[in-house]
Design a protein around this motif. Structure first.
Motif, PDB file in Angstrom:
ATOM      1  N   VAL A  18      -3.303   6.840 -10.051  1.00 57.59           N
ATOM      2  CA  VAL A  18      -3.041   7.304  -8.679  1.00 57.59           C
ATOM      3  C   VAL A  18      -1.607   6.979  -8.292  1.00 57.59           C
ATOM      4  O   VAL A  18      -0.849   7.835  -7.829  1.00 57.59           O
ATOM      5  CB  VAL A  18      -4.022   6.645  -7.686  1.00 57.59           C
ATOM      6  CG1 VAL A  18      -3.641   7.000  -6.259  1.00 57.59           C
ATOM      7  CG2 VAL A  18      -5.441   7.068  -7.976  1.00 57.59           C
ATOM      8  N   GLN A  54       1.076   9.093  -9.888  1.00 51.36           N
ATOM      9  CA  GLN A  54       1.340  10.370  -9.222  1.00 51.36           C
ATOM     10  C   GLN A  54       2.122  10.159  -7.937  1.00 51.36           C
ATOM     11  O   GLN A  54       3.005  10.938  -7.604  1.00 51.36           O
ATOM     12  CB  GLN A  54       0.026  11.076  -8.919  1.00 51.36           C
ATOM     13  CG  GLN A  54      -0.540  11.771 -10.125  1.00 51.36           C
ATOM     14  CD  GLN A  54      -1.864  12.388  -9.792  1.00 51.36           C
ATOM     15  OE1 GLN A  54      -2.819  11.680  -9.478  1.00 51.36           O
ATOM     16  NE2 GLN A  54      -1.935  13.691  -9.852  1.00 51.36           N
ATOM     17  N   ALA A  55       1.780   9.081  -7.223  1.00 49.24           N
ATOM     18  CA  ALA A  55       2.458   8.803  -5.960  1.00 49.24           C
ATOM     19  C   ALA A  55       3.942   8.495  -6.180  1.00 49.24           C
ATOM     20  O   ALA A  55       4.742   8.607  -5.267  1.00 49.24           O
ATOM     21  CB  ALA A  55       1.784   7.647  -5.237  1.00 49.24           C
ATOM     22  N   MET A  56       4.295   8.096  -7.412  1.00 49.70           N
ATOM     23  CA  MET A  56       5.699   7.819  -7.720  1.00 49.70           C
ATOM     24  C   MET A  56       6.469   9.091  -8.038  1.00 49.70           C
ATOM     25  O   MET A  56       7.651   9.051  -8.321  1.00 49.70           O
ATOM     26  CB  MET A  56       5.822   6.897  -8.937  1.00 49.70           C
ATOM     27  CG  MET A  56       5.254   5.515  -8.807  1.00 49.70           C
ATOM     28  SD  MET A  56       5.993   4.576  -7.492  1.00 49.70           S
ATOM     29  CE  MET A  56       4.840   4.886  -6.185  1.00 49.70           C
ATOM     30  N   GLY A  57       5.765  10.203  -8.075  1.00 43.19           N
ATOM     31  CA  GLY A  57       6.430  11.445  -8.400  1.00 43.19           C
ATOM     32  C   GLY A  57       6.500  11.712  -9.880  1.00 43.19           C
ATOM     33  O   GLY A  57       7.371  12.424 -10.354  1.00 43.19           O
ATOM     34  N   ILE A  58       5.577  11.122 -10.626  1.00 45.54           N
ATOM     35  CA  ILE A  58       5.553  11.343 -12.065  1.00 45.54           C
ATOM     36  C   ILE A  58       4.579  12.477 -12.363  1.00 45.54           C
ATOM     37  O   ILE A  58       3.476  12.518 -11.812  1.00 45.54           O
ATOM     38  CB  ILE A  58       5.120  10.058 -12.797  1.00 45.54           C
ATOM     39  CG1 ILE A  58       6.199   8.992 -12.637  1.00 45.54           C
ATOM     40  CG2 ILE A  58       4.850  10.336 -14.271  1.00 45.54           C
ATOM     41  CD1 ILE A  58       5.736   7.606 -12.949  1.00 45.54           C
ATOM     42  N   LEU A  90      -3.141  15.868  -3.845  1.00 43.37           N
ATOM     43  CA  LEU A  90      -4.064  15.206  -4.773  1.00 43.37           C
ATOM     44  C   LEU A  90      -5.393  15.944  -4.786  1.00 43.37           C
ATOM     45  O   LEU A  90      -6.032  16.078  -5.823  1.00 43.37           O
ATOM     46  CB  LEU A  90      -4.275  13.746  -4.372  1.00 43.37           C
ATOM     47  CG  LEU A  90      -3.109  12.799  -4.637  1.00 43.37           C
ATOM     48  CD1 LEU A  90      -3.370  11.438  -4.041  1.00 43.37           C
ATOM     49  CD2 LEU A  90      -2.858  12.677  -6.130  1.00 43.37           C
ATOM     50  N   THR A 139       2.049  16.987  -6.511  1.00 44.72           N
ATOM     51  CA  THR A 139       2.410  15.715  -5.878  1.00 44.72           C
ATOM     52  C   THR A 139       3.836  15.306  -6.216  1.00 44.72           C
ATOM     53  O   THR A 139       4.597  14.886  -5.348  1.00 44.72           O
ATOM     54  CB  THR A 139       1.441  14.618  -6.351  1.00 44.72           C
ATOM     55  OG1 THR A 139       0.111  15.127  -6.259  1.00 44.72           O
ATOM     56  CG2 THR A 139       1.567  13.386  -5.487  1.00 44.72           C
ATOM     57  N   VAL A 150       7.084  14.314  -3.771  1.00 45.47           N
ATOM     58  CA  VAL A 150       7.806  13.043  -3.797  1.00 45.47           C
ATOM     59  C   VAL A 150       9.301  13.318  -3.854  1.00 45.47           C
ATOM     60  O   VAL A 150      10.093  12.682  -3.168  1.00 45.47           O
ATOM     61  CB  VAL A 150       7.359  12.190  -5.008  1.00 45.47           C
ATOM     62  CG1 VAL A 150       8.212  10.936  -5.116  1.00 45.47           C
ATOM     63  CG2 VAL A 150       5.896  11.802  -4.868  1.00 45.47           C
ATOM     64  N   MET A 171       3.542   8.874  -0.422  1.00 44.83           N
ATOM     65  CA  MET A 171       2.330   8.229   0.064  1.00 44.83           C
ATOM     66  C   MET A 171       2.188   6.817  -0.508  1.00 44.83           C
ATOM     67  O   MET A 171       2.507   6.562  -1.661  1.00 44.83           O
ATOM     68  CB  MET A 171       1.109   9.040  -0.351  1.00 44.83           C
ATOM     69  CG  MET A 171      -0.187   8.354   0.047  1.00 44.83           C
ATOM     70  SD  MET A 171      -1.610   9.422   0.063  1.00 44.83           S
ATOM     71  CE  MET A 171      -2.127   9.309  -1.619  1.00 44.83           C
ATOM     72  N   PRO A 222      -0.793   4.725  -1.401  1.00 46.13           N
ATOM     73  CA  PRO A 222      -2.226   4.977  -1.481  1.00 46.13           C
ATOM     74  C   PRO A 222      -3.068   3.824  -0.928  1.00 46.13           C
ATOM     75  O   PRO A 222      -2.620   2.680  -0.880  1.00 46.13           O
ATOM     76  CB  PRO A 222      -2.481   5.181  -2.975  1.00 46.13           C
ATOM     77  CG  PRO A 222      -1.280   4.686  -3.670  1.00 46.13           C
ATOM     78  CD  PRO A 222      -0.162   4.626  -2.710  1.00 46.13           C
ATOM     79  N   ARG A 241       7.800  -0.221  -2.677  1.00 47.93           N
ATOM     80  CA  ARG A 241       7.927   0.683  -3.811  1.00 47.93           C
ATOM     81  C   ARG A 241       8.094   2.120  -3.333  1.00 47.93           C
ATOM     82  O   ARG A 241       8.919   2.867  -3.861  1.00 47.93           O
ATOM     83  CB  ARG A 241       6.676   0.561  -4.681  1.00 47.93           C
ATOM     84  CG  ARG A 241       6.777   1.255  -5.996  1.00 47.93           C
ATOM     85  CD  ARG A 241       5.494   1.109  -6.766  1.00 47.93           C
ATOM     86  NE  ARG A 241       4.363   1.636  -5.989  1.00 47.93           N
ATOM     87  CZ  ARG A 241       3.105   1.602  -6.400  1.00 47.93           C
ATOM     88  NH1 ARG A 241       2.810   1.080  -7.560  1.00 47.93           N
ATOM     89  NH2 ARG A 241       2.138   2.087  -5.666  1.00 47.93           N
TER      90      ARG A 241
END
Lengths: 465, 239
Positions: free
Chosen positions: A317, A320-324, B54, B74, B78, B84, B86, B151
């Protein structure tokens, strides 16, 4: 506060573990009762009953059990002591940085570069002074190093459990075997082709498993491995279980290595006259391949792609949130990991000049996986050591003949209990904090800040191995 | 002045046959802190998941800075600055704090900018500087939340989506974190969408708020309106 293990500690542990050990011994005796007491004589169809061996078994398991429990306790005790030390002196400890392990010492050593040269020189001389058997074992070991490093990309770095890795090895070997058998293509043409085919197959396997992870992924890859083996076993083109024989060894500019060059080596360098010089050549090919693999994998791990893999392993999760792009990360991990298996496969085919599907059983996948796990997931030196241990150890254990695999299994269990991180654990980037002149931080974190964000990299000591 | 940053119109999202969002409308202006409140299962997290791609919505429109982003990947969002944090933090437990932070800047290439951001983060949360070489998994819950927020800041967000930053944290730690969220908003002008269970705290922080019930926005207004509204207090703030 000192934490030492004293004789009274040992006594107490043995006393407290007395009953469970007795129980374990009793249980083993019960379990092994039929096989230890009855011996069948097939010629006159009779059997003999004897209790002779039981006391030894009981005593043996009892002692082993006590020892086992003692070491487990000791390990837990050391763990607690460490934790206590850490929580007691946290700021102090942090300033000092972690206690350097022997590995960091080796890595930080000024003679590191020279050490590598010496190692390379030894590796280069070794085949000329060894027996043909040893060279063969060494080639096999190096092939497993390549395989281990390749699978490490998939399992260790990216965290994708691949139980069918040997299939890519088979694909590489068969690429060479078939092209050589039917079209007479040489090793040097087939080496990149084998790598490429395996990469493509890796991609092909990658697509259906994009959405899978964990147990499901393991099952799909396992099936893939078995399907590959069964296909090879049943196709006419691959000659089924008979396999492909008389595969050419790697050529050296069309020179017959067992002719004049061999004469020279035997006469002047005292090489074993029984030696097949092609084997020595194969040794050098795989040695070069291993070196290239190490450089490549090391670069890869510290690249953007490598970081994407790490993120994917750690948390999907967040990754994905890191933009990977998770899909891309997964596919490249599968594809690039498979490449090395393909290359190793081509070398394997040229080494033994005969391949059949039986060489690529599920056990092979497990062996390579064991190399990665035993060596230390994600750690390059660990995987290298693991590969050498796991491919050379069974040879060394030949002395124990039929108990070989039993001992091998026992060693694995012990390893995993006492060093769960592997022989050489993967270390994360470690930064030693810069302090002020008097050796003390100024307390509000600015000194540390400088160390972390300041000059390019003088403080960065150990990186990932 | 009041430029719309993010707008959702009639967004419907379903998990299989179960429709979690039944046409959500909301808009967020640039520089605002918006609280999205509601009970468990109201669809707050699904709203965030729909925004970030997502869980792709079935219908409706989502625009971010005037651009249609429904169904966008996603990672592309970014890159656009919509980041986001999470729910449940999701830090990388095996990586060090520093590596976690660097991972946050994955989409950025400007090395000196990343260094500056690191410095900013370590000023914002000095505790992270002292813990920088510890692996993320060894941090306490509060520190992990700080790390998760930091982060995401490393990715230079234009807008931050925070999913329950107070989850499982002690009140004093929550206050710290909320103070920092306000600081991020005022200092950097980062727009923030905050999903929270802790309605009281969220309303103290937010400019405006939306309340969700079973997949729909049922109430909207300014935070002070909500705090003073007798009915809202009874229904959502515990008296």
């Amino acid at each position: 506060m000192t934490h030492k293990i004293t004789a009274s500690h040992i006594g107490r542990v043995i006393w407290s573990e007395f009953k469970p050990a007795l129980l374990a011994s009793f249980w083993i005796c019960l379990l092994a009762f039929p096989i230890m007491t009855l011996s069948i004589n097939p010629t006159n169809q009779s059997f003999k009953f004897s209790l002779d061996r039981m006391p030894y078994l009981a005593l043996g398991t009892f002692v082993l059990s006590i020892l086992w429990r003692f070491f487990l306790k000791r390990r837990a005790f050391i763990g607690i002591t460490k934790a206590v030390h850490q929580s007691e002196g946290l700021p102090e400890d942090l300033r000092k940085g972690p206690k350097p392990s022997w590995l960091t010492v080796v890595k930080a050593s000024r003679y590191r570069r020279q050490g590598i040269y010496v190692l390379l020189a030894i590796m280069a001389i070794l085949p000329f002074i060894s027996s043909p058997y040893t060279v063969n074992v060494m080639v096999t070991a190096l092939i497993y190093v390549t395989l281990g490093l390749g699978l490490n990309v998939v399992v260790g770095v990216s965290g994708l459990l691949n139980l069918g890795y040997i299939a890519f090895y088979a694909i590489g070997a068969y690429t060479y075997g078939l092209l050589n058998h039917y079209f007479g293509l040489s090793f040097w043409v087939c080496l990149p082709l084998g790598g490429l085919t395996a990469t493509l197959m890796g991609l092909l396997l990658g697509f259906p498993v994009i959405r899978l992870s964990g147990d499901y992924l393991a099952i799909v890859t396992l099936s893939f491995g078995e399907i590959t083996r069964l296909v090879l076993n049943n196709l006419t083109v691959t000659r089924g279980p008979r396999g492909i024989s008389y595969i050419q060894p790697a050529g050296f500019f069309g020179i017959d290595l067992n002719g004049a060059p061999k004469e020279f080596l035997v006469n002047y360098l005292r090489v074993d006259p029984a030696m097949d010089i092609n084997k020595i050549f194969t040794y050098f090919i795989i040695l070069c391949l291993v070196i290239v693999t190490i450089i490549f994998v090391f670069r890869l791990e510290n690249s953007r792609l490598g970081r994407a893999w790490l993120a994917m392993r750690e948390d999907e999760v967040a990754c994905q949130a890191m933009g990977i792009n998770r899909t891309r990360a997964k596919l490249t991990a599968f594809a690039l990991g498979s490449t090395w298996a393909g290359l190793a496969g081509v070398v394997f085919a040229s080494q033994i000049t005969f391949i059949n599907p039986a060489s690529f059983s599920f056990l092979g996948s497990i062996l390579v996986l064991s190399i990665v796990v035993l060596g230390g997931m994600g750690s390059i030196p660990g995987v290298i050591l693991g590969a050498i241990v796991l491919s050379a150890l069974p040879e060394q254990l030949r002395f124990f003949s039929q108990y070989r695999m039993l001992l091998f299994g026992a060693l694995m269990v012990l390893m995993m209990v006492f060093r769960p991180g592997g022989l050489i654990q993967s270390t994360r980037e470690v930064y030693i904090h810069k302090t002020n002149g008097n050796g003390k931080g100024d307390g509000n974190g600015t000194a540390r800040l400088e160390a972390l964000t300041g000059a390019p990299k003088p403080e960065a000591t150990g990186e990932r191995p | 002045m009041t430029k719309t940053m993010l707008e959702l119109k009639g967004v419907r999202t379903a998990y299989g046959n179960i429709e979690a969002l039944k046409g959500v409308d909301l808009h967020i202006n640039e520089g605002e802190i918006i609280a999205l409140l509601g009970a468990n299962g109201a669809g707050k997290t699904t709203t965030l998941a729909s925004i970030t791609g997502l869980v792709p919505p079935k219908s409706g429109t989502i625009t971010f800075e005037g651009e249609d982003i429904r169904g966008a990947r996603t990672e592309n969002l970014v890159k656009k600055g919509l980041i986001m944090v999470p729910e449940g933090r999701h830090i990388f437990p095996g990586l060090t704090v520093l590596e976690n932070l660097k991972m946050g800047a994955y989409v950025l290439k400007d090395q000196s900018g990343i260094k500056k951001d690191l410095e900013y983060i370590f000023n914002l949360f000095p505790i992270l500087a002292t813990r920088s070489k510890q692996s993320g998994g060894t941090l306490s819950g509060g520190e992990q939340q700080m790390l998760a927020i930091s982060r995401s800041l490393m990715g230079k967000p234009r807008m931050l989506l925070l999913d329950e930053p107070s989850l499982g944290l002690a009140p004093i730690v929550i206050r710290d974190i909320f103070d920092t969220i306000r600081k991020i908003n005022t200092e950097n002008g980062t727009t923030i969408l905050l999903v929270e269970q802790n309605a009281n705290l969220a309303l103290m922080l937010a400019h405006r708020a939306y309340i969700m019930t079973t997949g729909l926005i049922t109430l909207s207004g300014t935070a002070s309106e909500f705090l003073n509204d007798e009915n809202v207090r009874k229904a959502y703030l515990g008296g």
